[in-house]
Design a protein around this motif. Sequence first.
Motif, PDB file in Angstrom:
ATOM      1  N   MET A 102       0.928  -1.231   0.077  1.00 15.35           N
ATOM      2  CA  MET A 102      -0.089   0.031  -0.041  1.00 15.35           C
ATOM      3  C   MET A 102       1.069   1.272   0.010  1.00 15.35           C
ATOM      4  SD  MET A 102      -3.315  -0.650   2.353  1.00 15.35           S
ATOM      5  CE  MET A 102      -2.247  -1.423   3.677  1.00 15.35           C
ATOM      6  N   SER A 103       0.583   2.244  -0.510  1.00 15.51           N
ATOM      7  CA  SER A 103       1.313   3.228  -0.768  1.00 15.51           C
ATOM      8  C   SER A 103       0.195   4.447  -1.082  1.00 15.51           C
ATOM      9  CB  SER A 103       2.261   3.317  -1.772  1.00 15.51           C
ATOM     10  OG  SER A 103       2.069   2.996  -2.979  1.00 15.51           O
ATOM     11  N   TYR A 104       0.926   5.959  -1.253  1.00 17.51           N
ATOM     12  CA  TYR A 104       0.068   6.950  -1.951  1.00 17.51           C
ATOM     13  C   TYR A 104       0.996   8.031  -2.709  1.00 17.51           C
ATOM     14  CZ  TYR A 104       1.555  10.577   1.629  1.00 17.51           C
ATOM     15  OH  TYR A 104       2.194  11.268   2.240  1.00 17.51           O
ATOM     16  N   LYS A 105       0.517   8.313  -3.603  1.00 14.72           N
ATOM     17  CA  LYS A 105       1.458   9.248  -4.529  1.00 14.72           C
ATOM     18  C   LYS A 105       0.641  10.714  -4.238  1.00 14.72           C
ATOM     19  CE  LYS A 105       3.525   9.938  -8.594  1.00 14.72           C
ATOM     20  NZ  LYS A 105       5.095   9.856  -8.706  1.00 14.72           N
ATOM     21  N   PRO A 106       1.345  11.799  -3.670  1.00 12.10           N
ATOM     22  CA  PRO A 106       0.665  13.126  -3.665  1.00 12.10           C
ATOM     23  C   PRO A 106       0.743  13.643  -5.107  1.00 12.10           C
ATOM     24  CG  PRO A 106       2.846  12.928  -2.602  1.00 12.10           C
ATOM     25  CD  PRO A 106       2.613  11.516  -3.242  1.00 12.10           C
ATOM     26  N   THR A 107      -0.557  14.350  -5.375  1.00 11.52           N
ATOM     27  CA  THR A 107      -0.369  15.058  -6.511  1.00 11.52           C
ATOM     28  C   THR A 107      -0.060  16.510  -6.367  1.00 11.52           C
ATOM     29  OG1 THR A 107      -2.945  15.398  -6.279  1.00 11.52           O
ATOM     30  CG2 THR A 107      -2.021  13.695  -7.884  1.00 11.52           C
ATOM     31  N   LEU A 108       0.343  17.216  -7.660  1.00  9.49           N
ATOM     32  CA  LEU A 108       0.879  18.735  -7.541  1.00  9.49           C
ATOM     33  C   LEU A 108      -0.380  19.292  -7.834  1.00  9.49           C
ATOM     34  CD1 LEU A 108       3.680  19.701  -7.078  1.00  9.49           C
ATOM     35  CD2 LEU A 108       4.048  20.050  -9.459  1.00  9.49           C
ATOM     36  N   SER A 109      -0.661  20.322  -6.874  1.00 10.93           N
ATOM     37  CA  SER A 109      -1.862  20.988  -7.207  1.00 10.93           C
ATOM     38  C   SER A 109      -1.522  22.204  -8.126  1.00 10.93           C
ATOM     39  CB  SER A 109      -2.331  21.771  -5.896  1.00 10.93           C
ATOM     40  OG  SER A 109      -1.579  22.791  -5.339  1.00 10.93           O
ATOM     41  N   GLY A 110      -2.495  22.922  -8.780  1.00  9.25           N
ATOM     42  CA  GLY A 110      -2.133  23.996  -9.751  1.00  9.25           C
ATOM     43  C   GLY A 110      -1.719  25.039  -9.168  1.00  9.25           C
ATOM     44  N   SER A 111      -1.666  25.283  -7.903  1.00  6.92           N
ATOM     45  CA  SER A 111      -0.934  26.393  -7.185  1.00  6.92           C
ATOM     46  C   SER A 111       0.333  26.202  -6.651  1.00  6.92           C
ATOM     47  CB  SER A 111      -1.758  26.988  -6.015  1.00  6.92           C
ATOM     48  OG  SER A 111      -2.144  25.804  -5.097  1.00  6.92           O
ATOM     49  N   TRP A 112       1.077  25.088  -6.944  1.00  4.40           N
ATOM     50  CA  TRP A 112       2.344  24.614  -6.626  1.00  4.40           C
ATOM     51  C   TRP A 112       3.237  25.807  -6.620  1.00  4.40           C
ATOM     52  CZ3 TRP A 112       6.604  25.333  -9.839  1.00  4.40           C
ATOM     53  CH2 TRP A 112       6.303  25.252 -11.324  1.00  4.40           C
ATOM     54  N   TRP A 113       3.094  26.858  -7.688  1.00  4.49           N
ATOM     55  CA  TRP A 113       4.241  27.903  -7.709  1.00  4.49           C
ATOM     56  C   TRP A 113       3.832  29.009  -6.768  1.00  4.49           C
ATOM     57  CZ3 TRP A 113       2.161  32.567  -9.355  1.00  4.49           C
ATOM     58  CH2 TRP A 113       0.890  32.586  -9.920  1.00  4.49           C
ATOM     59  N   LEU A 114       3.009  28.950  -6.068  1.00  2.00           N
ATOM     60  CA  LEU A 114       2.719  29.950  -5.018  1.00  2.00           C
ATOM     61  C   LEU A 114       3.428  29.514  -3.715  1.00  2.00           C
ATOM     62  CD1 LEU A 114      -1.177  30.925  -5.697  1.00  2.00           C
ATOM     63  CD2 LEU A 114       0.828  32.225  -6.061  1.00  2.00           C
ATOM     64  N   GLN A 115       3.681  28.243  -3.841  1.00  2.00           N
ATOM     65  CA  GLN A 115       4.194  27.670  -2.178  1.00  2.00           C
ATOM     66  C   GLN A 115       5.663  28.317  -1.881  1.00  2.00           C
ATOM     67  OE1 GLN A 115       1.838  25.464  -0.842  1.00  2.00           O
ATOM     68  NE2 GLN A 115       0.838  25.821  -2.843  1.00  2.00           N
ATOM     69  N   HIS A 116       6.396  28.588  -2.809  1.00  2.00           N
ATOM     70  CA  HIS A 116       7.596  28.897  -2.496  1.00  2.00           C
ATOM     71  C   HIS A 116       8.224  30.241  -3.351  1.00  2.00           C
ATOM     72  CE1 HIS A 116      12.090  28.411  -1.942  1.00  2.00           C
ATOM     73  NE2 HIS A 116      11.786  28.097  -0.826  1.00  2.00           N
ATOM     74  N   ARG A 117       8.924  31.028  -2.546  1.00  2.00           N
ATOM     75  CA  ARG A 117       9.502  32.311  -3.234  1.00  2.00           C
ATOM     76  C   ARG A 117      10.388  31.850  -4.617  1.00  2.00           C
ATOM     77  NH1 ARG A 117      14.444  33.612  -2.339  1.00  2.00           N
ATOM     78  NH2 ARG A 117      14.659  32.071  -0.724  1.00  2.00           N
ATOM     79  N   PHE A 118      11.099  30.717  -4.387  1.00  7.68           N
ATOM     80  CA  PHE A 118      11.990  30.436  -5.620  1.00  7.68           C
ATOM     81  C   PHE A 118      10.954  30.305  -6.803  1.00  7.68           C
ATOM     82  CE2 PHE A 118      14.790  28.055  -8.401  1.00  7.68           C
ATOM     83  CZ  PHE A 118      15.802  28.613  -7.998  1.00  7.68           C
ATOM     84  N   PHE A 119       9.818  29.518  -6.709  1.00  8.13           N
ATOM     85  CA  PHE A 119       8.812  29.163  -7.541  1.00  8.13           C
ATOM     86  C   PHE A 119       8.067  30.378  -8.181  1.00  8.13           C
ATOM     87  CE2 PHE A 119       8.434  24.660  -5.752  1.00  8.13           C
ATOM     88  CZ  PHE A 119       9.712  24.226  -6.581  1.00  8.13           C
TER      89      PHE A 119
END
Lengths: 244, 126
Positions: B1-18
């Motif tokens: 069993m495992s899970y794979k996180p998906t990247l949300s459309g707002s990923w680029w708001l998460q970090h100053r670098f992005f």
Amino acid sequence: MQRDMHKDIHIQRYLPEENAEPFWQTFQVPYDDTTSILDVLNYIKEELDPTLSFRWSCRMAICGSCGYMVNGIPKLGCKDFVRNYPSALRIGPLAHFTVERDLMVAMDEFLDHLEAVKPYLINEPQDKQAPHRQTPAQLAKYKQFSNCINCGLCYAACPQFGLNPEFVGPGAIALAHRYNLDSRDQGQGQRMPILNSHDGVWSCTFVGFCSDVCPKGVDPAAAVNQGKVESAKSMLIQMFRGGA
Amino acid sequence: MSYKPTLSGSWWLQHRFFRAYMLREATVLPLVFLICSLLAGVYSLASLEQFSAWQEFMAKPWVIGIHALALLASLYHALTFFQLFPRVMPIRLGNKQVPAILMVAGQWAGTVAVMVMFLWLFGGGA
């Protein structure tokens, strides 16, 4: 040195036999200026909750096992310290990978990509007994890229890999580039088809965060984008030769 | 069993670098407007009325504003491009690596030279 301080550490847990969803758990952990993230995890496992699962081995940033997301940034647990986080500290599994349990991710996707680019010397020496000769200048060309420890932090930093797991990715391309630059290697022709493909170097948009998080200063973003120059050359040569 | 996180459309708001990365990529937007304006200018050469209408359009404050933004955006893009260039095209002279700072300075010198040349060519009025 300050001692006997305590801090709330939030850890993303995933225990598939108990809960289908990951959840956050908070532990109170003593720390001082020398406490690393890995020390914190070992303290929790030994003193507070033996069910916590995470990978680690060398404690000196060379085995590449203890990669976690610390406050959303990929870090090596042994090379990052609690003192760097005066406010909240949240530890989770490396981003973009399949999580198997707590902080343990399946590295298969990365390893498959790594294997595909043939990260080893490919040559047919005339004399198998003779040593491989190389000058310091030839060594300098690829040395930086050979410092990769396969920790996977660059994959966790790469949004392109997060959006498309088929992307060969920064680490594997950096190692492909390392062998392509090696004067002893003749395997570039075997590596270029995968680097030239859609999921090869051209999937990179030079976000550059992979190089920022690399604990060994490899600069995979530079390798990938130098790979684009090589890929463009190789595609042009193929075009003029009339081959596909 | 495992899970794979998906990247949300707002990923680029998460970090100053992005966010800085997305800002770099977004510099293309005012440039697209500038290119469309210039293309419209070429087509307006068909007749005098069209050309004067185009001149009137180009003099509107909001159009000048977007074009000024395009200049700033392209300078910002140049800044990021020049910084990345030495990493993508490292130059070796003999056994010595040309220092990155020298390559960046060389590119800015080239940019300033082109700007000065254009000012000299077109800045003198009639």
